[in-house]
Design a protein around this motif. Structure first.
Motif, PDB file in Angstrom:
ATOM      1  N   TYR A 188      38.929  25.154  38.128  1.00  0.00           N
ATOM      2  CA  TYR A 188      38.324  25.916  39.221  1.00  0.00           C
ATOM      3  C   TYR A 188      36.914  26.344  38.830  1.00  0.00           C
ATOM      4  O   TYR A 188      36.691  26.885  37.740  1.00  0.00           O
ATOM      5  N   GLU A 193      38.079  29.250  45.082  1.00  0.00           N
ATOM      6  CA  GLU A 193      38.755  27.968  45.271  1.00  0.00           C
ATOM      7  C   GLU A 193      40.271  28.074  45.124  1.00  0.00           C
ATOM      8  O   GLU A 193      40.989  27.123  45.422  1.00  0.00           O
ATOM      9  N   ILE A 194      40.744  29.219  44.675  1.00  0.00           N
ATOM     10  CA  ILE A 194      42.167  29.362  44.337  1.00  0.00           C
ATOM     11  C   ILE A 194      42.972  29.751  45.571  1.00  0.00           C
ATOM     12  O   ILE A 194      42.570  30.616  46.351  1.00  0.00           O
TER      13      ILE A 194
END
Length: 646
Positions: A188, A193-194
């Motif tokens: 990441y 983005e998680i």
């Protein structure tokens, strides 16, 4: 506090003319406390922002006039229909993206700003109105947090998860290192983005899943803290609790127990299961251990049958009393029920209650009345300690990690812990539960079953216990991974390998055809012939004495049970899971080494014995008489008899 006796009271389900009879029957049964308002949000706030409290004023006034204290719930466990319709973000979302609807209960996401605002407003209204009410003895926050929905995967959850991860790791690089994202191209560049570990093509990142378990437990705990903060502000000095659910996988109760003034628990052992008294005892001992030096209360149980099993057996005559006394013997300062009066409609119509559909002229109510009178004479037991010299390490991180799909083989954490607990229960040995890293100096014997994921500090604590003279027992699949689910740099068992005097080379789980029960394996040695289940492995004894070895299969001749001298104590390693007879012999050998005796000189099937304060409780859970020996005296216990010896 004095001993609590009573139940979950839902007067809003009944016309007011019934309320007077309720108070009269409560007084007759010796009720001291009623839990009120658990599912009354729709009655308290029938429309957004419009509150109706007159009916609750009336109920609390009647109970107070009858000398009955009130454990007042915040009513936030079940949002009313107007809330879900007006604020659709309240609804929880499953890992598959399904938005759960209403018409049931617990239909809320802990991450929803709308839910948190509405719940906080309700709690503030309740605390402002009743915070100093003379009937109030405790606040009951929400109800059974996480029982039906312990994980939410919606967009609000995603935002909250990212914030939680930022607080835990600080940087994306630190997260990448902890999660091992070099595998499968998962690196990441930023926290944005998680996503939550939603439905995916195949196995998810194990540390991501574990962190989501931790985060989800913390998110619900944050809800509890938010309500508690309001209660402490507007109702200072009144104890706060929320009801746990025994060894519930969804929430890390070690963290939760730090946030309540008294621990309370809901327990529904199956009367049709002959092993249920032992599993119920495990739950009682876990609650006492969570409570520490605070009181704990059995907040919910059924006086007879429940209505949610495939087969709902009633408690037999005397069954309610013996299980209630079991809780008292194991440290409870209150015996409560769900619920006071059996519902005439709704999803729990056929769940038994203190006043059943048949009214007071029934076996169930007569047993309740007799128990209330008996408890009224047992106030001397309040806050008396339950001594234990044996401890079992119990850890939610290990539980969550062990049962992920990307593990060496499918194992039941609670099942294995329960089997070890049962070996001591059968020998009338009282057990405490401890969290990893706890002070172990009060114990002579500590067992760490399947402590799959543990940090070095926790493992060092186990070593220190043994080195200082204790008897330590560690099972297979312990110390395999650290707290981030990385294999310990020194290999399986981490720093415990030196403590135990063994080295695990390779796992060899016992596997059979798909859908069939796994095979068993023979073990033999100083402990006599044993039967191992679920597990075997290639283990080297490097300083430890081999007490038993595998006697069959590819691992024949390899150690199965070892003992190592470390400092002033001993450290045992058990590389399989013996059946009940074998586990009993291993437990007996451990107790002999540790110098720990059971309460009884001779035990009997279905009889438990517990010391609390200066009293010894003998409880026969079977429908036939049993003979035991206590302090050299042979005693005969009648069917489901409870005897208190002082």
């Amino acid at each position: 506090m004095t001993l609590w006796f009573g139940g979950d009271y839902n007067p809003e389900q009944w016309p007011r003319e019934v309320w007077d009879e309720d108070v009269r029957l409560m007084r007759r049964a010796g009720v001291t406390v009623a839990t009120v308002g658990v599912f009354s949000w729709a009655q308290l706030e029938p429309e957004d922002g419009r509150f109706e409290f007159e009916w609750l004023d009336d109920v609390l006034g009647r109970l107070h006039a009858g000398g009955i204290g009130v454990d007042l719930a915040t009513a936030t466990a079940s949002p009313p229909p107007w809330a879900l319709r007006g604020y659709p973000d309240i609804a929880p979302v499953t890992a598959d993206g399904v938005r759960l609807g209403g018409g049931s209960r617990q239909h809320y996401s802990p991450h929803s700003p709308s839910y948190r605002r509405l719940a906080g407003r309700l709690v503030r209204e309740l605390a402002g109105r009743y915070g100093a009410h003379p009937a109030l003895v405790a606040w009951h926050v929400n109800n059974e947090f996480g029982c039906h929905v312990s994980r939410c995967y919606g967009e609000h959850a995603a935002v909250a998860f990212r914030d939680w991860l930022r607080a835990r790791y600080g940087t994306a690089d630190a997260l990448n290192a902890a999660w091992g994202t070099a595998f499968w191209s998962q690196r990441y560049a930023s926290f944005d983005e998680i996503e939550p570990p939603r439905a995916a093509p195949t196995l998810l990142n194990p540390t991501q899943v574990l962190d989501f378990d931790r985060f989800s437990s913390d998110a619900l705990l944050d809800l509890h803290r938010a309500e508690t903060a309001i209660l402490r502000e507007l109702s200072p000095g009144v104890p706060v609790t929320t009801n746990f659910m025994g060894p519930f996988r969804g929430l890390d109760y070690w963290r939760w127990a730090e946030e309540v003034d008294l621990v309370s628990d809901d327990s529904y052992p199956d009367p049709a299961d002959p092993d249920s008294p032992a599993t119920a005892a495990l739950g009682r001992d876990l609650m006492r251990s969570l409570a520490g030096d605070r009181p704990w209360v059995l907040m919910e149980q059924a006086p007879s049958a429940v209505n949610w099993r495939l087969r709902n057996a009633p408690k037999p005559p005397g069954g309610n009393r013996v299980l209630s006394m079991q809780a008292l013997a194991r440290g409870a300062d209150g015996i409560m029920y769900f619920q006071w009066r059996q519902a005439a409609s709704g999803a729990e119509t056929f769940h038994s209650a203190m006043v059943p559909h048949g009214g007071p002229d029934t076996r169930v109510y007569r047993e309740v009345e007799a128990l209330g009178a008996e408890l009224g004479e047992l106030g001397w037991v309040e806050r008396q300690p339950v001594p234990a010299r044996v401890a079992i390490v119990f850890d939610w991180t290990a539980w969550w990690a062990l049962e992920q799909p990307s593990r060496p083989t499918a194992l039941s954490y609670l099942g294995i812990v329960t089997d070890w607990y049962r070996a001591f229960w059968d020998r009338s040995v009282t057990v405490d539960f401890v969290r990893p890293g706890a002070d172990l100096s009060a114990y002579s014997l500590v067992v760490a079953p399947v402590l799959f994921a543990a940090d070095a500090a926790a493992l060092d604590g186990l070593h220190a216990f043994a080195a200082s003279g204790g008897t330590l027992a560690v099972t297979f699949q312990s110390g395999v991974l650290d707290e981030s689910l990385h294999v310990h740099p020194s290999g399986y068992l981490g720093p415990l390998a030196a403590t135990l005097g063994v080295r695990v080379e390779e796992f060899a789980p016992l596997a059979g055809p798909p859908g069939a029960e796994p095979p068993v394996i023979a073990v033999d040695g100083e402990l006599g012939p044993l039967t191992g289940r679920w597990w075997s492995e290639y283990t080297h004894a490097e300083g430890a004495d081999v007490l038993a070895g595998f006697a069959a299969g590819d691992v024949a001749g390899w150690p199965a049970v070892t003992r190592n001298t470390v400092g002033a104590g001993t450290a045992w390693y058990v590389a399989t899971h013996p059946d009940a007879d074998g586990l009993g012999r291993v437990a007996g050998a451990l107790l002999a080494t540790a110098g720990v005796d059971g309460v009884l000189d001779r035990c009997a099937d279905g009889v438990e014995a517990v010391v609390r304060g200066d009293a010894t409780f003998l409880l026969n859970h079977r429908g036939e008489q049993r003979q035991v020996v206590w302090r050299g005296e042979e005693l005969v216990l009648g069917p489901r008899e409870v005897r208190i010896l002082t």
